[in-house]
Scaffold this active site. Structure first.
Site, PDB file in Angstrom:
ATOM      1  N   ARG A  18      98.011  67.553 -39.333  1.00  0.00           N
ATOM      2  CA  ARG A  18      97.257  66.294 -39.315  1.00  0.00           C
ATOM      3  C   ARG A  18      97.003  65.845 -37.887  1.00  0.00           C
ATOM      4  O   ARG A  18      97.941  65.645 -37.105  1.00  0.00           O
ATOM      5  CB  ARG A  18      98.013  65.208 -40.088  1.00  0.00           C
ATOM      6  CG  ARG A  18      98.235  65.572 -41.556  1.00  0.00           C
ATOM      7  CD  ARG A  18      98.889  64.471 -42.326  1.00  0.00           C
ATOM      8  NE  ARG A  18      99.141  64.886 -43.709  1.00  0.00           N
ATOM      9  CZ  ARG A  18      99.728  64.136 -44.638  1.00  0.00           C
ATOM     10  NH1 ARG A  18     100.108  62.898 -44.319  1.00  0.00           N
ATOM     11  NH2 ARG A  18      99.919  64.590 -45.851  1.00  0.00           N
ATOM     12  N   ARG A  73     106.484  60.798 -36.349  1.00  0.00           N
ATOM     13  CA  ARG A  73     105.053  60.993 -36.594  1.00  0.00           C
ATOM     14  C   ARG A  73     104.600  62.225 -35.824  1.00  0.00           C
ATOM     15  O   ARG A  73     104.546  62.203 -34.600  1.00  0.00           O
ATOM     16  CB  ARG A  73     104.271  59.748 -36.163  1.00  0.00           C
ATOM     17  CG  ARG A  73     102.855  59.671 -36.705  1.00  0.00           C
ATOM     18  CD  ARG A  73     102.213  58.353 -36.295  1.00  0.00           C
ATOM     19  NE  ARG A  73     102.857  57.223 -36.940  1.00  0.00           N
ATOM     20  CZ  ARG A  73     102.477  56.717 -38.120  1.00  0.00           C
ATOM     21  NH1 ARG A  73     101.474  57.264 -38.773  1.00  0.00           N
ATOM     22  NH2 ARG A  73     103.101  55.687 -38.637  1.00  0.00           N
ATOM     23  N   GLU A 110     108.682  56.311 -44.703  1.00  0.00           N
ATOM     24  CA  GLU A 110     108.084  56.918 -45.889  1.00  0.00           C
ATOM     25  C   GLU A 110     108.347  58.427 -45.897  1.00  0.00           C
ATOM     26  O   GLU A 110     108.066  59.119 -44.912  1.00  0.00           O
ATOM     27  CB  GLU A 110     106.573  56.669 -45.898  1.00  0.00           C
ATOM     28  CG  GLU A 110     105.844  57.342 -47.050  1.00  0.00           C
ATOM     29  CD  GLU A 110     104.399  57.624 -46.722  1.00  0.00           C
ATOM     30  OE1 GLU A 110     103.878  58.657 -47.193  1.00  0.00           O
ATOM     31  OE2 GLU A 110     103.790  56.835 -45.971  1.00  0.00           O
ATOM     32  N   SER A 141     104.717  59.896 -51.061  1.00  0.00           N
ATOM     33  CA  SER A 141     103.766  59.027 -51.752  1.00  0.00           C
ATOM     34  C   SER A 141     103.471  59.685 -53.090  1.00  0.00           C
ATOM     35  O   SER A 141     103.001  60.826 -53.131  1.00  0.00           O
ATOM     36  CB  SER A 141     102.465  58.870 -50.953  1.00  0.00           C
ATOM     37  OG  SER A 141     102.663  58.064 -49.821  1.00  0.00           O
ATOM     38  N   ARG A 163     111.004  63.249 -41.851  1.00  0.00           N
ATOM     39  CA  ARG A 163     111.708  61.978 -42.015  1.00  0.00           C
ATOM     40  C   ARG A 163     112.929  62.122 -42.909  1.00  0.00           C
ATOM     41  O   ARG A 163     113.889  61.346 -42.792  1.00  0.00           O
ATOM     42  CB  ARG A 163     110.740  60.921 -42.547  1.00  0.00           C
ATOM     43  CG  ARG A 163     109.648  60.599 -41.535  1.00  0.00           C
ATOM     44  CD  ARG A 163     108.634  59.617 -42.065  1.00  0.00           C
ATOM     45  NE  ARG A 163     107.624  59.347 -41.042  1.00  0.00           N
ATOM     46  CZ  ARG A 163     106.621  58.493 -41.208  1.00  0.00           C
ATOM     47  NH1 ARG A 163     106.500  57.820 -42.348  1.00  0.00           N
ATOM     48  NH2 ARG A 163     105.746  58.298 -40.246  1.00  0.00           N
TER      49      ARG A 163
END
Length: 426
Positions: free
Chosen positions: A261, A276, A348, A351, A390
Site C-alpha cells: 500500500r 503504518r 486496528e 476490518s 500490529r
C-alpha cells in the site's frame, strides 16, 4: 456497483443514503440519472428507427418484386442506417460514461450504520484486560531491536521507509503467526486455504472496488498490473464472471499474502516502527453467501477474527464504523482494535466488512438458488484474520517483562518453538 434501477426507482432515497457518507455524493446520482435518461432515449429512438427500416426494407422488396421503382425508399433506408449507426455510437459512449459514473458511487451503508465521521464510531464491546507493569513499557521498535527481531534501518536501505526487515526469531515469528492463523481458520472455521497471485489485472481491482477509487494508493507495474493491497482482491475474483451452485454457499477462503500500500504513513502519521507500513503480511478471510444469510455471515466472520485475538490473549475492542469512516465498497464494517501497551493506544488489526452485492455486481459473481432458478448476485464479505504488523506490536508490547524478554502466548508456542523471546547474550 449500485444497480442503476435502484437510482432510477428511488432517486431521493439514494441521494439521502449517499449524503450520509459525504455531502457531494448525491451529485453523482444526478449525473448517473441524466446519463441513464439519455441512454434510454437513444435506445428508444434506435428501436423506432430500426422498426421503420424494417418496414421500408419490406416495401423495397415488394416494389422490386412487382417491378416498381424504389429509389426514393433506398435513399431513405441509407439515411435511416446512417442515423442508427450514429445513435449506436452515441449509446455506446453514453453506456461507457454511465458505467464510469456508477463505478464512482460507493456502496450504500446499511441502516444500522451510525451517521457521521470517525468521531461517531461506536465501541460495541471489549474483551480482555490491559496489562499493567511495574516498569515503563517499551515500544515495539526498541523491543524488536533488543531481541534481534527487526532491522528497520536495513529495510529502509533496501526499499525505503515503511518496508520492514524481520530477521532471525522475528522472521520465525512471522512464519509462526501464519501457520497458527491458517490452521485455526482452515481446521476450526472451515475455510479453504488458497495461495493467490500477488499481481492482479485492472478487471480484478475494479471488481472489488479498488479501482477507480484507490488507484493512487496501489503500486502499479509498467505493464499495467497492480500489486495487491490485500488478498481480498485476488481471492474475491476467483469467482468473477461465474454462476455458482447455490448449494455450495457459503464459500470461505483463507489466504496468507504480503500486501502493498502506497498510502502508508501519509502526512507523517504513525510512521515509526510497524504501525503504518507499505508492505506487510496478512491472513485474509473471504466469504460468499446468499443475500439472506449475509447478516449472520458477517457476525460469524467477525467472530472468526476475534478468535485469533482471544487465542493470543490480546485485549481488544470491537468498533462499528460510522458512515464517514466506511471503505468505498463496504456497507457495514466492524474494526477490531488491539491494545498496544508500549505505544499506549488501540491499533486496528482487522476490518470485518459486508459488501452486500456491491462487489458481486462489479465482478459479475452470481448463483442459482435452485438449478432451474434465474441467477442472482451473491453477497461478499471479508476480514483480516489478522494483519501481522500490529498483531506483532501488541504481542511484543503487552507481553514484555522487566528483564527485557517477551513471553509467548500458549497457542503460538507450538509454532514458534519457544515460550519466550529473550535478548541475546552478545
Amino acid at each position: 456497483m449500485i444497480d442503476v434501477r435502484v437510482l432510477r426507482d428511488s432517486p431521493d432515497s439514494a441521494r439521502a443514503i449517499l449524503a450520509r457518507r459525504h455531502a457531494d455524493l448525491p451529485a453523482l446520482v444526478d449525473r448517473a440519472l441524466d446519463l441513464d435518461r439519455h441512454r434510454r432515449a437513444s435506445l428508444k429512438e434506435v428501436e423506432h428507427l430500426k422498426a421503420e427500416r424494417n418496414r421500408e426494407s419490406a416495401e423495397v422488396a415488394r416494389r422490386k418484386k412487382a417491378g416498381e421503382e424504389a429509389a426514393d425508399l433506398l435513399a431513405e433506408l441509407k439515411q435511416l442506417s446512417e442515423r442508427i449507426k450514429s445513435l449506436d455510437e452515441v449509446t455506446r459512449a453514453t453506456d461507457a460514461e454511465l458505467e464510469d459514473t456508477l463505478l464512482q458511487i460507493p456502496n450504500f451503508p446499511l441502516d444500522e450504520v451510525p451517521a457521521g465521521d470517525e468521531s461517531a464510531n461506536v465501541i460495541e464491546r471489549s474483551w480482555g484486560e490491559k496489562p499493567t507493569f511495574t516498569f515503563e513499557p517499551k515500544p515495539h521498535w526498541e523491543l524488536g531491536q533488543t531481541l534481534g527481531l527487526l532491522d528497520l534501518p536495513a529495510g529502509t536501505k533496501i526499499a525505503g521507509t515503511g518496508f520492514p526487515l524481520f530477521v532471525g526469531p522475528g522472521a520465525r515469528l512471522v512464519r509462526a503467526l501464519a501457520g497458527f492463523m491458517l490452521d485455526l481458520h482452515t481446521t476450526e472455521h472451515g475455510y479453504t486455504e488458497v495461495v493467490p497471485p500477488l499481481l492482479v489485472n485492472a478487471a480484478a481491482a475494479r471488481g472489488t472496488g479498488q479501482l477507480p477509487d484507490h488507484e493512487g494508493n496501489m503500486y502499479v507495474t509498467a505493464d499495467g498490473f497492480y500489486l495487491i493491497p490485500t488478498a481480498e482482491v485476488p481471492v474475491t475474483n476467483i469467482h468473477r464472471d461465474e454462476i455458482l451452485d447455490g448449494s455450495r454457499l457459503p464459500i470461505g477462503y483463507a489466504a496468507f499474502t504480503p500486501c502493498f500500500r502506497r498510502e502508508a504513513g501519509a502526512h507523517g502519521k504513525d510512521t515509526r516502527g510497524l504501525i503504518r507500513v507499505h508492505q506487510f503480511d496478512k491472513v485474509e478471510l473471504v466469504r460468499f453467501c446468499r443475500p439472506e444469510d449475509s447478516p449472520s455471515e458477517h457476525e460469524k466472520l467477525l467472530a472468526h477474527a476475534e478468535t485469533v485475538l482471544r487465542r493470543l490473549d490480546l485485549p481488544y475492542r470491537v468498533v462499528l464504523l460510522a458512515t464517514g469512516d466506511l471503505g468505498f465498497a463496504s456497507a457495514k464494517t466492524y474494526d477490531l482494535e488491539v491494545w498496544a501497551a508500549g505505544v499506549g493506544t488501540w491499533l486496528e488489526v482487522s476490518s470485518a466488512s459486508t459488501f452486500t452485492d456491491f462487489q458481486a455486481r462489479r465482478a459479475n459473481i452470481r448463483y442459482r438458488p435452485r438449478h432451474d432458478a434465474k441467477p442472482s448476485f451473491v453477497h461478499t464479505l471479508n476480514a483480516s484474520g489478522l494483519a501481522f504488523p500490529r498483531t506483532i506490536i501488541a504481542l511484543l508490547e503487552n507481553n514484555q517483562q522487566a528483564d527485557g524478554s517477551v513471553t509467548i502466548p500458549a497457542a503460538l508456542v507450538p509454532y514458534l518453538g519457544t515460550d519466550r523471546l529473550a535478548p541475546s547474550d552478545d
